[in-house]
Design a protein around this motif. Structure first.
Motif, mmCIF file in Angstrom:
data_model
loop_
_atom_site.group_PDB
_atom_site.id
_atom_site.type_symbol
_atom_site.label_atom_id
_atom_site.label_comp_id
_atom_site.label_asym_id
_atom_site.label_seq_id
_atom_site.Cartn_x
_atom_site.Cartn_y
_atom_site.Cartn_z
ATOM 1 N N ILE A 10 0.857 -1.180 0.000
ATOM 2 C CA ILE A 10 0.000 0.000 0.000
ATOM 3 C C ILE A 10 0.895 1.233 0.000
ATOM 4 N N GLU A 11 0.520 2.234 -0.800
ATOM 5 C CA GLU A 11 1.274 3.492 -0.819
ATOM 6 C C GLU A 11 0.873 4.358 0.363
ATOM 7 N N ALA A 12 1.340 3.965 1.526
ATOM 8 C CA ALA A 12 1.104 4.707 2.767
ATOM 9 C C ALA A 12 2.175 4.257 3.759
ATOM 10 N N HIS A 13 2.504 5.133 4.674
ATOM 11 C CA HIS A 13 3.504 4.794 5.692
ATOM 12 C C HIS A 13 2.912 3.829 6.712
ATOM 13 N N ALA A 14 3.772 2.985 7.272
ATOM 14 C CA ALA A 14 3.333 1.966 8.224
ATOM 15 C C ALA A 14 2.615 2.589 9.427
ATOM 16 N N VAL A 15 3.059 3.743 9.906
ATOM 17 C CA VAL A 15 2.394 4.361 11.073
ATOM 18 C C VAL A 15 0.964 4.770 10.725
ATOM 19 N N ASP A 16 0.735 5.199 9.486
ATOM 20 C CA ASP A 16 -0.619 5.570 9.068
ATOM 21 C C ASP A 16 -1.510 4.334 8.928
ATOM 22 N N VAL A 17 -0.956 3.266 8.393
ATOM 23 C CA VAL A 17 -1.708 2.012 8.264
ATOM 24 C C VAL A 17 -2.030 1.478 9.665
#
Length: 160
Positions: A10-17
């Motif tokens: 996913i094109e998102a940072h791990a902290v956001d996920v």
């Protein structure tokens, strides 16, 4: 025991996920297969947190499931367990930061293990194992795609 595992990016940072995975009040709004959520334990999210949610089944019916957080190592690993009819389930979300196209992305592996707890659970697993595994895999991909949309990604999950 049967195991189904998928890995997507996913094109998102791990902290956001991680934030999305652990936000129980917003879960039903993010996951197309999730219905009403009832948080059963007070306090912050972590080991011991439990909730009940309705899940829409592929055939159109609903199933109420209760989840318990067994392990929560932010933003890398989340382990849930759920008791079902004839089987106990363990769902593990593993998040790993990766770089794709010079962007911060997250490789997510979701593994669901089912352990039969009753003789008829073993028989059902034997008879419907492949069919059930495909349904579980489709549900995991759907949840991952919903998570990608909620994270502001392009709405697609790239298989790793």
């Amino acid at each position: 025991m049967s195991t189904v595992a998928i890995t997507g990016i996913i094109e998102a940072h791990a902290v956001d996920v991680w934030r999305l995975l652990t936000d129980l009040p917003g879960r039903a709004a993010r996951l197309t297969a999730a219905g009403p959520i009832e948080v059963l334990t007070p306090g912050s999210f972590g080991p011991g947190t439990s909730w009940r949610e309705e899940r829409v089944q592929p055939g159109g019916g609903t199933l109420t499931e209760e989840f318990l957080v067994v392990e929560a190592l932010a933003p890398q690993r989340l382990v849930l367990c759920s008791s079902g009819t004839g089987a106990d389930y363990r769902i593990t979300w593993s998040l790993r930061p990766v770089r794709r196209r010079r962007r911060g992305c997250t490789a997510i592996t979701v593994t669901q293990e089912a352990v039969p707890t009753a003789p008829y659970g073993r028989v059902v697993a034997l008879l419907l194992g492949g069919l059930a595994a495909r349904a579980v895999e489709a549900a995991l991909w759907r949840d991952l795609a919903d998570l990608a949309v909620a994270a502001g990604a392009t709405g697609s999950v790239e298989a790793a």
